[in-house]
Structure formats: structure tokens, C-alpha cells
Design a protein around this motif. Structure first.
Motif, PDB file in Angstrom:
ATOM      1  N   UNK A 174       0.819  -1.217   0.000  1.00 28.48           N
ATOM      2  CA  UNK A 174       0.000   0.000   0.000  1.00 28.48           C
ATOM      3  C   UNK A 174       0.851   1.264   0.000  1.00 28.48           C
ATOM      4  N   UNK A 175       2.134   1.140   0.305  1.00 29.03           N
ATOM      5  CA  UNK A 175       3.025   2.293   0.220  1.00 29.03           C
ATOM      6  C   UNK A 175       3.168   2.792  -1.218  1.00 29.03           C
ATOM      7  N   UNK A 176       2.824   1.955  -2.170  1.00 29.61           N
ATOM      8  CA  UNK A 176       2.911   2.315  -3.588  1.00 29.61           C
ATOM      9  C   UNK A 176       1.766   3.216  -4.033  1.00 29.61           C
ATOM     10  N   UNK A 177       0.794   3.442  -3.179  1.00 25.36           N
ATOM     11  CA  UNK A 177      -0.447   4.098  -3.606  1.00 25.36           C
ATOM     12  C   UNK A 177      -0.660   5.472  -2.979  1.00 25.36           C
ATOM     13  N   UNK A 178       0.364   6.034  -2.363  1.00 22.50           N
ATOM     14  CA  UNK A 178       0.235   7.327  -1.677  1.00 22.50           C
ATOM     15  C   UNK A 178       1.204   8.327  -2.318  1.00 22.50           C
ATOM     16  N   UNK A 179       1.004   9.638  -2.097  1.00 16.68           N
ATOM     17  CA  UNK A 179       1.831  10.629  -2.790  1.00 16.68           C
ATOM     18  C   UNK A 179       3.338  10.469  -2.588  1.00 16.68           C
ATOM     19  N   UNK A 180       3.774  10.041  -1.402  1.00 16.55           N
ATOM     20  CA  UNK A 180       5.209   9.908  -1.148  1.00 16.55           C
ATOM     21  C   UNK A 180       5.701   8.481  -1.391  1.00 16.55           C
ATOM     22  N   UNK A 181       5.122   7.834  -2.410  1.00 18.45           N
ATOM     23  CA  UNK A 181       5.483   6.442  -2.680  1.00 18.45           C
ATOM     24  C   UNK A 181       6.959   6.283  -3.043  1.00 18.45           C
ATOM     25  N   UNK A 182       7.560   7.256  -3.707  1.00 17.53           N
ATOM     26  CA  UNK A 182       8.976   7.137  -4.061  1.00 17.53           C
ATOM     27  C   UNK A 182       9.830   7.119  -2.792  1.00 17.53           C
ATOM     28  N   UNK A 183       9.572   8.068  -1.884  1.00 15.25           N
ATOM     29  CA  UNK A 183      10.337   8.102  -0.638  1.00 15.25           C
ATOM     30  C   UNK A 183      10.137   6.820   0.165  1.00 15.25           C
ATOM     31  N   UNK A 184       8.906   6.338   0.214  1.00 16.26           N
ATOM     32  CA  UNK A 184       8.617   5.152   1.015  1.00 16.26           C
ATOM     33  C   UNK A 184       9.286   3.910   0.441  1.00 16.26           C
ATOM     34  N   UNK A 185       9.213   3.736  -0.862  1.00 16.94           N
ATOM     35  CA  UNK A 185       9.826   2.542  -1.459  1.00 16.94           C
ATOM     36  C   UNK A 185      11.342   2.603  -1.338  1.00 16.94           C
ATOM     37  N   UNK A 186      11.919   3.785  -1.513  1.00 15.78           N
ATOM     38  CA  UNK A 186      13.371   3.901  -1.305  1.00 15.78           C
ATOM     39  C   UNK A 186      13.748   3.663   0.159  1.00 15.78           C
ATOM     40  N   UNK A 187      12.875   4.027   1.084  1.00 14.06           N
ATOM     41  CA  UNK A 187      13.115   3.732   2.495  1.00 14.06           C
ATOM     42  C   UNK A 187      13.168   2.229   2.728  1.00 14.06           C
ATOM     43  N   UNK A 188      12.236   1.495   2.137  1.00 16.62           N
ATOM     44  CA  UNK A 188      12.246   0.034   2.280  1.00 16.62           C
ATOM     45  C   UNK A 188      13.506  -0.545   1.645  1.00 16.62           C
ATOM     46  N   UNK A 189      13.895  -0.026   0.493  1.00 11.57           N
ATOM     47  CA  UNK A 189      15.135  -0.487  -0.122  1.00 11.57           C
ATOM     48  C   UNK A 189      16.328  -0.292   0.823  1.00 11.57           C
ATOM     49  N   UNK A 190      16.391   0.873   1.446  1.00 10.21           N
ATOM     50  CA  UNK A 190      17.498   1.136   2.366  1.00 10.21           C
ATOM     51  C   UNK A 190      17.481   0.166   3.541  1.00 10.21           C
ATOM     52  N   UNK A 191      16.294  -0.165   4.026  1.00  9.37           N
ATOM     53  CA  UNK A 191      16.164  -1.073   5.168  1.00  9.37           C
ATOM     54  C   UNK A 191      16.636  -2.483   4.843  1.00  9.37           C
ATOM     55  N   UNK A 192      16.476  -2.903   3.600  1.00 10.74           N
ATOM     56  CA  UNK A 192      16.921  -4.254   3.227  1.00 10.74           C
ATOM     57  C   UNK A 192      18.313  -4.224   2.600  1.00 10.74           C
ATOM     58  N   UNK A 193      18.974  -3.072   2.625  1.00  9.51           N
ATOM     59  CA  UNK A 193      20.343  -2.966   2.133  1.00  9.51           C
ATOM     60  C   UNK A 193      20.459  -2.936   0.631  1.00  9.51           C
ATOM     61  N   UNK A 194      19.418  -2.437  -0.044  1.00  4.84           N
ATOM     62  CA  UNK A 194      19.409  -2.431  -1.511  1.00  4.84           C
ATOM     63  C   UNK A 194      19.121  -1.035  -2.064  1.00  4.84           C
ATOM     64  N   UNK A 195      19.769  -0.035  -1.501  1.00 11.37           N
ATOM     65  CA  UNK A 195      19.583   1.319  -2.005  1.00 11.37           C
ATOM     66  C   UNK A 195      19.689   2.331  -0.887  1.00 11.37           C
ATOM     67  N   UNK A 196      19.452   3.579  -1.238  1.00  8.01           N
ATOM     68  CA  UNK A 196      19.483   4.667  -0.273  1.00  8.01           C
ATOM     69  C   UNK A 196      18.152   5.408  -0.317  1.00  8.01           C
ATOM     70  N   UNK A 197      17.968   6.295   0.638  1.00  4.17           N
ATOM     71  CA  UNK A 197      16.744   7.093   0.705  1.00  4.17           C
ATOM     72  C   UNK A 197      16.811   8.357  -0.140  1.00  4.17           C
ATOM     73  N   UNK A 198      17.900   8.578  -0.845  1.00  2.00           N
ATOM     74  CA  UNK A 198      18.084   9.831  -1.567  1.00  2.00           C
ATOM     75  C   UNK A 198      17.088   9.966  -2.710  1.00  2.00           C
ATOM     76  N   UNK A 199      16.361  11.078  -2.709  1.00  6.81           N
ATOM     77  CA  UNK A 199      15.430  11.417  -3.780  1.00  6.81           C
ATOM     78  C   UNK A 199      15.803  12.802  -4.293  1.00  6.81           C
TER      79      UNK A 199
END
Length: 324
Positions: free
Chosen positions: A248-273
Motif C-alpha cells: 500500500x506504500x505504492x499508492x500514496x503521494x510519497x510512494x517514491x520516498x517510502x519505497x526507497x526507504x524500504x530499499x534502504x532497510x533491506x540494504x538495496x539502495x538509499x533514501x536519496x530522492x
């Protein structure tokens, strides 16, 4: 050269764009990211979509992202270029550039900012599709872009363009999947375009999923799609129930920030937007992190990427993504 026209199906990530601290595109991280997604069972990638922050990328940056993905994946799976811009002429040029650098398909978005009526939208999409011989997907997202291509209008475009082969359906109404298939049968492959509609969409005949959270959790994404595809509903629903708070994080206005946050949590990216977006902070970030960490703490055991590949005979190298 683009691969021969394969089939639009499976889990195809709309990839995020990795950025350095100075907001430039990190092409080394991009190459690593798309390889990991394919190794995890994804059947193609889409660049330059909303999740890829395409509205903040220059024309040259979009072409460079496509070049990196084509060079990195080297025909393992199709590279589909998202085509979006303010003006139709810009989008036409981007589609031609995507073909020139070796992309295998394109995904045509509505024009930014201007909310077209149907005659205008029809001509915009037609110009993009006519610009290339590549297999094309139309992206229908009336929630974000306020331009809604109805099933009968989609049928009109399909009649005009032999190389229109798929639609990313992001209206949020699963009944639209049924309506498109009723209007067009198997003429177009219908893809779920929002993360939290995949099981329902597959049940109604969707051929695949242009997915977002897959950027952080590809094995789970591929698994839930395959379970639904194979009619293993009890298993699909169990995994979907675990996954839905994140999807459901994919369906809100800040979906880019949220998905990048999850990526950072699993060690597959950063939160930088890239601005005007800013990373989440304060209570908003704390609340999101709490949810992410709760979900990850109860992450269901699944086959790892190599086991997944062995089980389906693909090893992450399926040639799937463009065509009927």
C-alpha cells in the motif's frame, strides 16, 4: 539490437533511480540493482516511470539510464523505456532514442501537467507509438495524471497500432481489468499497475504486474504473482496478507520516498530522492520505519533467488516482456 518480440507477462519492476548524495544518477548502483532484480526472477524492467523520478530527470539522463540497463542486462530480459514528458515532441524523441540505444519496448505515459481530453490523449499516444517499431505498453493512471483511457478508447488505439501490445492499468478499479479483457480479449496483455491489486487482477485475467515494492522485495513479489497465476489461492492470500501493508506504500503521494526507504532497510539502495521530493523525516519517517520493520521481522520463509530460478527453470533469465 532489441531482442525478438517476446511475451508481455510476469513481474516487471518499475525501477527506482539510484542517486548519489549530489543527486546525480549512480549508474554503478543502477547496474547492480537491475541485475539483482533479474536474478530474483523478474521478467523485465521498466525505466523512467513515476517511481523512477522521471519528471526530475533530463532527456539526456533518461537516455543514459536506458543505456546502462541495456548494456548491463545484455538481452537477459527486456528493457522497457518509460516515455514521459511535457510535450509530445519530447516524448517522440525519447521513444526514438530508446530504440536507438537498444531498448526492447516502451511504456507510453500521458503528457505531464496538461490534462488531455480523449482526442488529445489519442493523438499523443499515437505519436509516441508511431515513433518506433518497438512493442508498446500504454500506461493508464487517471489517479495521478487525470487522463483516463477507457476500454473502448483503448480498443480504438489497438485497432490503429499493431505494435500496441499491453496496458498498465492503474485506475485502482480491478473491474477495469475485466472490462479491458471483455473489450479486447487477448489482443492486449493487461498488467496490474498498482501494487495492492495484484492478486485480484490476476484472478480477473491480468498477465502480469508492473510493480514498485519489488525494488526492495523481489523474491516475495515474484512469489505472490506466481502463486496467484497458478491458482494456488490459499498460499497466495497468506503471502499477500503479509505483504499488503508494504504494498500500500505504492499508492500514496510519497510512494517514491517510502519505497526507497524500504530499499534502504533491506540494504538495496538509499533514501536519496531528487527535489522537490525530500526524504522522509521526523514522525512520518518513524511511523513508516516501524511498519517496515514489523513486516520484515515477520517475513515469511521463501526460496532464495537461486532456488527460485532453479524451481521455475528460468534462473532469472526469462525472455519475457514485449508482445502479444
Amino acid at each position: 539490437m532489441p531482442m525478438e518480440q517476446p511475451q508481455w507477462t510476469g513481474v516487471i519492476p518499475a525501477i527506482t533511480t539510484p542517486l548519489r548524495d549530489d543527486f546525480t544518477v549512480d549508474h554503478a548502483a543502477l547496474a547492480d540493482h537491475v541485475n539483482w532484480l533479474v536474478d530474483s526472477g523478474c521478467t523485465g524492467i521498466v525505466t523512467g516511470g513515476s517511481l523512477g523520478e522521471a519528471a526530475t530527470l533530463s532527456f539526456e539522463e533518461k537516455v543514459a539510464v536506458n543505456e546502462t540497463c541495456v548494456r548491463t542486462l545484455a538481452g537477459r530480459v527486456p528493457v522497457v523505456a518509460g516515455i514521459a514528458g511535457l510535450a509530445t515532441a519530447e516524448c517522440v524523441a525519447l521513444a526514438r532514442a530508446a530504440e536507438q540505444v537498444g531498448c526492447d519496448g516502451i511504456m507510453a505515459l500521458p503528457a505531464y501537467v496538461y490534462y488531455s481530453d480523449w482526442p488529445e490523449a489519442r493523438e499523443h499516444y499515437s505519436a509516441i507509438i508511431n515513433a518506433t517499431g518497438l512493442s508498446c505498453m500504454l500506461y493508464n493512471n487517471p489517479i495521478a495524471y487525470r487522463t483516463d483511457v477507457l476500454p473502448e478508447q483503448l480498443a480504438e488505439l489497438a485497432e490503429r497500432h499493431e505494435n500496441l501490445h499491453a496496458v498498465k492499468e492503474s485506475s485502482g478499479d480491478v473491474r477495469r481489468v475485466t472490462a479491458v479483457r471483455e473489450a479486447l480479449g487477448d489482443r492486449l496483455a493487461v498488467f496490474a499497475g498498482l501494487d495492492d491489486m495484484i492478486v485480484e487482477a490476476v484472478a480477473m485475467g491480468a498477465a502480469g504486474w508492473i510493480a514498485g515494492l519489488v525494488n526492495a522485495l523481489p523474491v516475495e513479489s515474484v512469489r505472490v504473482y506466481e502463486l496467484a497465476r497458478d491458482g494456488r489461492w490459499a498460499e497466495a492470500h497468506a503471502l499477500y496478507h503479509w505483504f499488503l501493508p508494504l504494498l500500500r506504500m505504492d499508492t500514496v503521494p510519497k510512494f517514491v520516498q517510502l519505497i526507497k526507504l524500504v530499499q534502504a532497510e533491506v540494504g538495496r539502495g538509499t533514501e536519496t530522492v531528487r527535489p522537490p521530493r525530500l526524504p522522509l523525516e521526523g514522525a512520518e519517517r518513524d511511523e513508516a520505519l516501524k511498519l517496515v520493520r514489523e513486516r520484515l521481522a515477520s517475513r515469511p520463509p521463501l526460496p532464495n533467488a537461486s532456488a527460485h530460478g532453479a524451481s521455475n527453470g528460468q534462473g532469472g533469465s526469462a525472455k519475457v516482456a514485449a508482445g502479444r
